[in-house]
Scaffold this motif. Structure first.
Motif, PDB file in Angstrom:
ATOM      1  N   ASP A  24      47.968  90.974  37.159  1.00 34.74           N
ATOM      2  CA  ASP A  24      48.899  92.093  37.323  1.00 34.74           C
ATOM      3  C   ASP A  24      49.265  92.327  38.784  1.00 34.74           C
ATOM      4  O   ASP A  24      50.438  92.444  39.127  1.00 34.74           O
ATOM      5  CB  ASP A  24      48.308  93.375  36.734  1.00 34.74           C
ATOM      6  N   GLY A  25      48.249  92.404  39.636  1.00 36.29           N
ATOM      7  CA  GLY A  25      48.511  92.766  41.028  1.00 36.29           C
ATOM      8  C   GLY A  25      47.706  91.936  42.001  1.00 36.29           C
ATOM      9  O   GLY A  25      46.505  91.742  41.821  1.00 36.29           O
ATOM     10  N   ILE A  26      48.365  91.434  43.043  1.00 35.68           N
ATOM     11  CA  ILE A  26      47.719  90.721  44.138  1.00 35.68           C
ATOM     12  C   ILE A  26      47.892  91.584  45.384  1.00 35.68           C
ATOM     13  O   ILE A  26      48.997  91.718  45.911  1.00 35.68           O
ATOM     14  CB  ILE A  26      48.345  89.329  44.359  1.00 35.68           C
ATOM     15  N   LEU A  27      46.811  92.190  45.850  1.00 36.10           N
ATOM     16  CA  LEU A  27      46.874  93.106  46.987  1.00 36.10           C
ATOM     17  C   LEU A  27      46.318  92.506  48.269  1.00 36.10           C
ATOM     18  O   LEU A  27      46.512  93.076  49.339  1.00 36.10           O
ATOM     19  CB  LEU A  27      46.122  94.397  46.663  1.00 36.10           C
ATOM     20  N   ASP A  28      45.623  91.385  48.161  1.00 31.97           N
ATOM     21  CA  ASP A  28      44.998  90.805  49.339  1.00 31.97           C
ATOM     22  C   ASP A  28      44.768  89.326  49.080  1.00 31.97           C
ATOM     23  O   ASP A  28      44.762  88.866  47.926  1.00 31.97           O
ATOM     24  CB  ASP A  28      43.671  91.515  49.630  1.00 31.97           C
ATOM     25  N   SER A  29      44.572  88.567  50.167  1.00 31.60           N
ATOM     26  CA  SER A  29      44.316  87.137  50.019  1.00 31.60           C
ATOM     27  C   SER A  29      42.998  86.867  49.306  1.00 31.60           C
ATOM     28  O   SER A  29      42.804  85.785  48.749  1.00 31.60           O
ATOM     29  CB  SER A  29      44.320  86.462  51.392  1.00 31.60           C
ATOM     30  N   GLY A  30      42.074  87.831  49.313  1.00 31.88           N
ATOM     31  CA  GLY A  30      40.815  87.663  48.601  1.00 31.88           C
ATOM     32  C   GLY A  30      41.013  87.477  47.105  1.00 31.88           C
ATOM     33  O   GLY A  30      40.220  86.792  46.449  1.00 31.88           O
ATOM     34  N   TYR A  31      42.058  88.089  46.543  1.00 35.76           N
ATOM     35  CA  TYR A  31      42.365  87.890  45.131  1.00 35.76           C
ATOM     36  C   TYR A  31      42.657  86.416  44.858  1.00 35.76           C
ATOM     37  O   TYR A  31      42.142  85.832  43.898  1.00 35.76           O
ATOM     38  CB  TYR A  31      43.590  88.723  44.739  1.00 35.76           C
ATOM     39  N   ILE A  32      43.506  85.815  45.704  1.00 33.32           N
ATOM     40  CA  ILE A  32      43.873  84.416  45.536  1.00 33.32           C
ATOM     41  C   ILE A  32      42.646  83.521  45.694  1.00 33.32           C
ATOM     42  O   ILE A  32      42.446  82.565  44.937  1.00 33.32           O
ATOM     43  CB  ILE A  32      44.959  84.021  46.546  1.00 33.32           C
ATOM     44  N   GLU A  33      41.815  83.839  46.678  1.00 30.85           N
ATOM     45  CA  GLU A  33      40.622  83.034  46.932  1.00 30.85           C
ATOM     46  C   GLU A  33      39.720  82.982  45.703  1.00 30.85           C
ATOM     47  O   GLU A  33      39.159  81.929  45.371  1.00 30.85           O
ATOM     48  CB  GLU A  33      39.865  83.616  48.131  1.00 30.85           C
ATOM     49  N   GLN A  34      39.581  84.102  45.000  1.00 29.28           N
ATOM     50  CA  GLN A  34      38.715  84.134  43.825  1.00 29.28           C
ATOM     51  C   GLN A  34      39.377  83.491  42.609  1.00 29.28           C
ATOM     52  O   GLN A  34      38.690  82.854  41.791  1.00 29.28           O
ATOM     53  CB  GLN A  34      38.351  85.586  43.496  1.00 29.28           C
ATOM     54  N   LEU A  35      40.684  83.617  42.492  1.00 32.76           N
ATOM     55  CA  LEU A  35      41.369  83.150  41.287  1.00 32.76           C
ATOM     56  C   LEU A  35      41.580  81.644  41.255  1.00 32.76           C
ATOM     57  O   LEU A  35      41.754  81.069  40.181  1.00 32.76           O
ATOM     58  CB  LEU A  35      42.723  83.862  41.142  1.00 32.76           C
ATOM     59  N   ILE A  36      41.588  80.975  42.422  1.00 34.35           N
ATOM     60  CA  ILE A  36      41.840  79.529  42.427  1.00 34.35           C
ATOM     61  C   ILE A  36      40.572  78.730  42.690  1.00 34.35           C
ATOM     62  O   ILE A  36      40.646  77.504  42.840  1.00 34.35           O
ATOM     63  CB  ILE A  36      42.927  79.155  43.458  1.00 34.35           C
ATOM     64  N   LYS A  37      39.410  79.370  42.733  1.00 36.62           N
ATOM     65  CA  LYS A  37      38.166  78.633  42.924  1.00 36.62           C
ATOM     66  C   LYS A  37      37.878  77.758  41.714  1.00 36.62           C
ATOM     67  O   LYS A  37      38.171  78.123  40.573  1.00 36.62           O
ATOM     68  CB  LYS A  37      37.000  79.596  43.149  1.00 36.62           C
ATOM     69  N   THR A  38      37.290  76.584  41.975  1.00 35.92           N
ATOM     70  CA  THR A  38      36.923  75.686  40.884  1.00 35.92           C
ATOM     71  C   THR A  38      35.851  76.311  40.007  1.00 35.92           C
ATOM     72  O   THR A  38      35.960  76.336  38.781  1.00 35.92           O
ATOM     73  CB  THR A  38      36.419  74.348  41.450  1.00 35.92           C
ATOM     74  N   ASN A  39      34.791  76.813  40.647  1.00 34.54           N
ATOM     75  CA  ASN A  39      33.721  77.500  39.931  1.00 34.54           C
ATOM     76  C   ASN A  39      33.716  78.956  40.386  1.00 34.54           C
ATOM     77  O   ASN A  39      33.259  79.261  41.490  1.00 34.54           O
ATOM     78  CB  ASN A  39      32.376  76.829  40.205  1.00 34.54           C
TER      79      ASN A  39
END
Length: 221
Positions: A111-126
């Motif tokens: 729904d919402g991406i407010l910071d680069s930390g969101y992207i970092e967690q969502l594209i991790k392999t594990n």
């Protein structure tokens, strides 16, 4: 058309034409480019990223003035519609890594991406791993150095931290200051960091092993 208007641009509709023209007229003062707060250095440039994604892209382009520097724009977040920029140098970065990161970004459903930390967690392999596979930096020179080494950078609008991927173990030992010293000095500092890491890990364990389980090795006096 709605997206252009929401971005603050001026849209022109011409009678008889099936397309519209958009002119950038948005005004976003934002925060001025200042010194980094969390990654301070003694030697090297003192500028840092800000919350404006266009200013951050300018800081990178100012350092890498090459047509091989590619920028892919995308929007992530079904509610926030956050601007994302994927940056890489086409003749240095590996094609399979570019495709993998691009697919991971396009497959994000959130729904919402407010910071680069969101992207970092969502594209991790594990997602449950405690070990980071993506670095974040607020220094444009460090990101430019990572791009020149074949890595990818991910810019997120609204945050002063830029992600670089993939990350390897050596990245957590080095500093962006190493780029500005001679080969011998930078190598000596990196070797010192590795030695300090080994001593930090081994000396307390050896002390506990000797005093608790192998007292006969310690001289009586």
């Amino acid at each position: 058309l709605f997206n252009e208007i929401l971005d603050g641009n001026v849209v022109f509709l011409v009678d008889g034409m099936a397309v519209f023209f958009s002119v950038d007229a948005s005004s976003n003062e934002g925060r001025a480019i200042e010194q980094p707060t969390s990654q301070t250095i003694i030697k090297g440039p003192k500028d840092a990223f800000v919350e404006d994604i266009d200013k951050n892209l300018f800081l990178i382009r100012k350092r890498i003035r090459n047509k091989a520097l590619k920028v892919e724009d995308m929007t992530i977040g079904s509610v926030t519609h956050t601007k994302i920029k994927l940056i890489y140098i086409s003749n240095i970065a590996k094609t399979e890594i570019i495709k993998d990161v691009r697919d991971r970004l396009y497959n994000i459903s959130y729904d919402g991406i407010l910071d680069s930390g969101y992207i970092e967690q969502l594209i991790k392999t594990n997602k449950y791993s405690i070990f980071p596979t993506i670095l974040n930096s607020e220094k444009p020179d460090a990101v430019a150095g990572a791009l020149l080494e074949g890595r990818l950078a991910i810019l997120v609008d609204g945050t002063p931290y830029v992600l670089t991927a993939p990350a390897i173990f050596n990245d957590f030992i080095q500093s962006s200051e190493d780029y500005y010293y001679t080969f011998y000095v930078a190598s000596a500092m990196r070797v010192t960091r590795y030695l300090a890491l080994l001593l930090t890990l081994l000396v307390p364990a050896a002390y506990i092993a000797l005093t608790t389980f192998h007292q006969e090795i310690i001289p009586t006096p």
